[in-house]
Design a protein around this motif. Structure first.
Motif, PDB file in Angstrom:
ATOM      1  N   GLY A  54      14.186 -10.745   0.365  1.00 28.86           N
ATOM      2  CA  GLY A  54      14.982  -9.597   0.813  1.00 28.86           C
ATOM      3  C   GLY A  54      14.108  -8.373   1.004  1.00 28.86           C
ATOM      4  O   GLY A  54      13.074  -8.207   0.357  1.00 28.86           O
ATOM      5  N   ILE A  55      14.535  -7.508   1.884  1.00 29.07           N
ATOM      6  CA  ILE A  55      13.704  -6.374   2.284  1.00 29.07           C
ATOM      7  C   ILE A  55      13.439  -5.383   1.151  1.00 29.07           C
ATOM      8  O   ILE A  55      12.323  -4.891   1.011  1.00 29.07           O
ATOM      9  N   LEU A  56      14.418  -5.091   0.327  1.00 33.21           N
ATOM     10  CA  LEU A  56      14.187  -4.120  -0.752  1.00 33.21           C
ATOM     11  C   LEU A  56      13.209  -4.677  -1.787  1.00 33.21           C
ATOM     12  O   LEU A  56      12.318  -3.950  -2.262  1.00 33.21           O
ATOM     13  N   SER A  57      13.350  -5.945  -2.111  1.00 33.11           N
ATOM     14  CA  SER A  57      12.395  -6.575  -3.031  1.00 33.11           C
ATOM     15  C   SER A  57      11.016  -6.644  -2.398  1.00 33.11           C
ATOM     16  O   SER A  57      10.001  -6.386  -3.048  1.00 33.11           O
ATOM     17  N   PHE A  58      10.977  -6.978  -1.111  1.00 35.92           N
ATOM     18  CA  PHE A  58       9.699  -7.075  -0.408  1.00 35.92           C
ATOM     19  C   PHE A  58       8.954  -5.742  -0.451  1.00 35.92           C
ATOM     20  O   PHE A  58       7.768  -5.696  -0.771  1.00 35.92           O
ATOM     21  N   VAL A  59       9.655  -4.663  -0.159  1.00 29.77           N
ATOM     22  CA  VAL A  59       9.021  -3.338  -0.187  1.00 29.77           C
ATOM     23  C   VAL A  59       8.536  -3.002  -1.590  1.00 29.77           C
ATOM     24  O   VAL A  59       7.424  -2.488  -1.766  1.00 29.77           O
ATOM     25  N   ALA A  60       9.320  -3.314  -2.599  1.00 30.29           N
ATOM     26  CA  ALA A  60       8.907  -3.052  -3.981  1.00 30.29           C
ATOM     27  C   ALA A  60       7.655  -3.859  -4.341  1.00 30.29           C
ATOM     28  O   ALA A  60       6.749  -3.345  -5.011  1.00 30.29           O
ATOM     29  N   ILE A  61       7.591  -5.095  -3.893  1.00 31.87           N
ATOM     30  CA  ILE A  61       6.423  -5.948  -4.164  1.00 31.87           C
ATOM     31  C   ILE A  61       5.185  -5.393  -3.473  1.00 31.87           C
ATOM     32  O   ILE A  61       4.111  -5.282  -4.080  1.00 31.87           O
ATOM     33  N   VAL A  62       5.320  -5.045  -2.208  1.00 27.58           N
ATOM     34  CA  VAL A  62       4.197  -4.498  -1.442  1.00 27.58           C
ATOM     35  C   VAL A  62       3.663  -3.229  -2.107  1.00 27.58           C
ATOM     36  O   VAL A  62       2.455  -3.057  -2.271  1.00 27.58           O
ATOM     37  N   ARG A  63       4.567  -2.356  -2.510  1.00 31.97           N
ATOM     38  CA  ARG A  63       4.142  -1.116  -3.178  1.00 31.97           C
ATOM     39  C   ARG A  63       3.450  -1.405  -4.501  1.00 31.97           C
ATOM     40  O   ARG A  63       2.444  -0.787  -4.832  1.00 31.97           O
ATOM     41  N   ALA A  64       3.997  -2.342  -5.268  1.00 29.59           N
ATOM     42  CA  ALA A  64       3.405  -2.678  -6.567  1.00 29.59           C
ATOM     43  C   ALA A  64       2.017  -3.289  -6.402  1.00 29.59           C
ATOM     44  O   ALA A  64       1.146  -3.085  -7.250  1.00 29.59           O
ATOM     45  N   LEU A  65       1.810  -4.011  -5.313  1.00 32.12           N
ATOM     46  CA  LEU A  65       0.502  -4.616  -5.057  1.00 32.12           C
ATOM     47  C   LEU A  65      -0.470  -3.629  -4.413  1.00 32.12           C
ATOM     48  O   LEU A  65      -1.668  -3.880  -4.369  1.00 32.12           O
ATOM     49  N   GLY A  66       0.054  -2.532  -3.886  1.00 30.44           N
ATOM     50  CA  GLY A  66      -0.798  -1.523  -3.243  1.00 30.44           C
ATOM     51  C   GLY A  66      -1.398  -2.005  -1.941  1.00 30.44           C
ATOM     52  O   GLY A  66      -2.562  -1.720  -1.651  1.00 30.44           O
ATOM     53  N   ILE A  67      -0.604  -2.739  -1.160  1.00 32.03           N
ATOM     54  CA  ILE A  67      -1.099  -3.294   0.095  1.00 32.03           C
ATOM     55  C   ILE A  67      -0.209  -2.869   1.247  1.00 32.03           C
ATOM     56  O   ILE A  67       0.886  -2.354   1.059  1.00 32.03           O
ATOM     57  N   ASP A  68      -0.695  -3.114   2.452  1.00 35.52           N
ATOM     58  CA  ASP A  68       0.098  -2.933   3.652  1.00 35.52           C
ATOM     59  C   ASP A  68       0.978  -4.173   3.818  1.00 35.52           C
ATOM     60  O   ASP A  68       0.528  -5.287   3.540  1.00 35.52           O
ATOM     61  N   SER A  69       2.190  -3.979   4.258  1.00 35.70           N
ATOM     62  CA  SER A  69       3.121  -5.109   4.395  1.00 35.70           C
ATOM     63  C   SER A  69       2.589  -6.200   5.313  1.00 35.70           C
ATOM     64  O   SER A  69       2.914  -7.373   5.137  1.00 35.70           O
ATOM     65  N   ALA A  70       1.748  -5.833   6.269  1.00 35.91           N
ATOM     66  CA  ALA A  70       1.202  -6.822   7.203  1.00 35.91           C
ATOM     67  C   ALA A  70       0.398  -7.902   6.484  1.00 35.91           C
ATOM     68  O   ALA A  70       0.323  -9.043   6.957  1.00 35.91           O
ATOM     69  N   GLU A  71      -0.169  -7.564   5.359  1.00 33.45           N
ATOM     70  CA  GLU A  71      -0.961  -8.550   4.625  1.00 33.45           C
ATOM     71  C   GLU A  71      -0.111  -9.732   4.177  1.00 33.45           C
ATOM     72  O   GLU A  71      -0.588 -10.859   4.102  1.00 33.45           O
ATOM     73  N   LEU A  72       1.143  -9.482   3.882  1.00 29.02           N
ATOM     74  CA  LEU A  72       2.046 -10.573   3.513  1.00 29.02           C
ATOM     75  C   LEU A  72       2.793 -11.129   4.724  1.00 29.02           C
ATOM     76  O   LEU A  72       3.112 -12.320   4.761  1.00 29.02           O
ATOM     77  N   LEU A  73       3.078 -10.282   5.692  1.00 23.08           N
ATOM     78  CA  LEU A  73       3.862 -10.719   6.846  1.00 23.08           C
ATOM     79  C   LEU A  73       3.066 -11.517   7.870  1.00 23.08           C
ATOM     80  O   LEU A  73       3.616 -12.391   8.536  1.00 23.08           O
ATOM     81  N   GLN A  74       1.773 -11.226   8.011  1.00 23.47           N
ATOM     82  CA  GLN A  74       0.994 -11.886   9.060  1.00 23.47           C
ATOM     83  C   GLN A  74       0.980 -13.408   8.931  1.00 23.47           C
ATOM     84  O   GLN A  74       1.169 -14.097   9.934  1.00 23.47           O
ATOM     85  N   PRO A  75       0.783 -13.970   7.738  1.00 23.69           N
ATOM     86  CA  PRO A  75       0.830 -15.430   7.644  1.00 23.69           C
ATOM     87  C   PRO A  75       2.189 -16.006   8.081  1.00 23.69           C
ATOM     88  O   PRO A  75       2.257 -17.060   8.711  1.00 23.69           O
ATOM     89  N   MET A  76       3.266 -15.289   7.775  1.00 26.92           N
ATOM     90  CA  MET A  76       4.585 -15.740   8.189  1.00 26.92           C
ATOM     91  C   MET A  76       4.728 -15.637   9.707  1.00 26.92           C
ATOM     92  O   MET A  76       5.275 -16.537  10.357  1.00 26.92           O
ATOM     93  N   MET A  77       4.225 -14.557  10.286  1.00 25.95           N
ATOM     94  CA  MET A  77       4.279 -14.391  11.733  1.00 25.95           C
ATOM     95  C   MET A  77       3.454 -15.470  12.426  1.00 25.95           C
ATOM     96  O   MET A  77       3.864 -16.005  13.464  1.00 25.95           O
ATOM     97  N   ASP A  78       2.307 -15.802  11.859  1.00 22.70           N
ATOM     98  CA  ASP A  78       1.475 -16.872  12.428  1.00 22.70           C
ATOM     99  C   ASP A  78       2.231 -18.194  12.425  1.00 22.70           C
ATOM    100  O   ASP A  78       2.161 -18.965  13.389  1.00 22.70           O
ATOM    101  N   GLU A  79       2.933 -18.460  11.339  1.00 20.35           N
ATOM    102  CA  GLU A  79       3.719 -19.696  11.239  1.00 20.35           C
ATOM    103  C   GLU A  79       4.846 -19.702  12.267  1.00 20.35           C
ATOM    104  O   GLU A  79       5.125 -20.737  12.889  1.00 20.35           O
TER     105      GLU A  79
END
Length: 91
Positions: A54-79
């Motif tokens: 879910g988007i709210l959890s995703f944003v919280a995870i990205v912020r907690a990891l200190g990364i840009d969302s693309a780092e997690l989304l790109q592998p999914m987009m590639d798939e």
């Protein structure tokens, strides 16, 4: 636990990326849960590709990891692109 169904390759790709980043940062599931406010169970299921966090959890995870969302989304987009190419290929 979510109902058993064939794993979605897009969620599996997202889950692998999440686990890779988390472990690269030296975080346990419990530590990421505490930092993000997302339950350990949701994180575990997301890493396993079993759920869409879910988007709210995703944003919280990205912020907690200190990364840009693309780092997690790109592998999914590639798939997703890979699946689109396979669907268009003559069979």
């Amino acid at each position: 636990m979510p109902a058993r169904r064939p794993p979605d390759p897009r969620l599996s790709a997202l889950g692998r990326a999440l686990k890779r980043v988390r472990t690269e940062r030296g975080l346990t599931l419990d530590e990421l849960a505490a930092r993000s406010g997302v339950s350990r169970r949701v994180l575990s299921y997301a890493e396993g590709g079993l759920i869409n966090p879910g988007i709210l959890s995703f944003v919280a995870i990205v912020r907690a990891l200190g990364i840009d969302s693309a780092e997690l989304l790109q592998p999914m987009m590639d798939e997703m692109e890979k699946q689109a190419v396979q669907e268009q290929a003559p069979g």
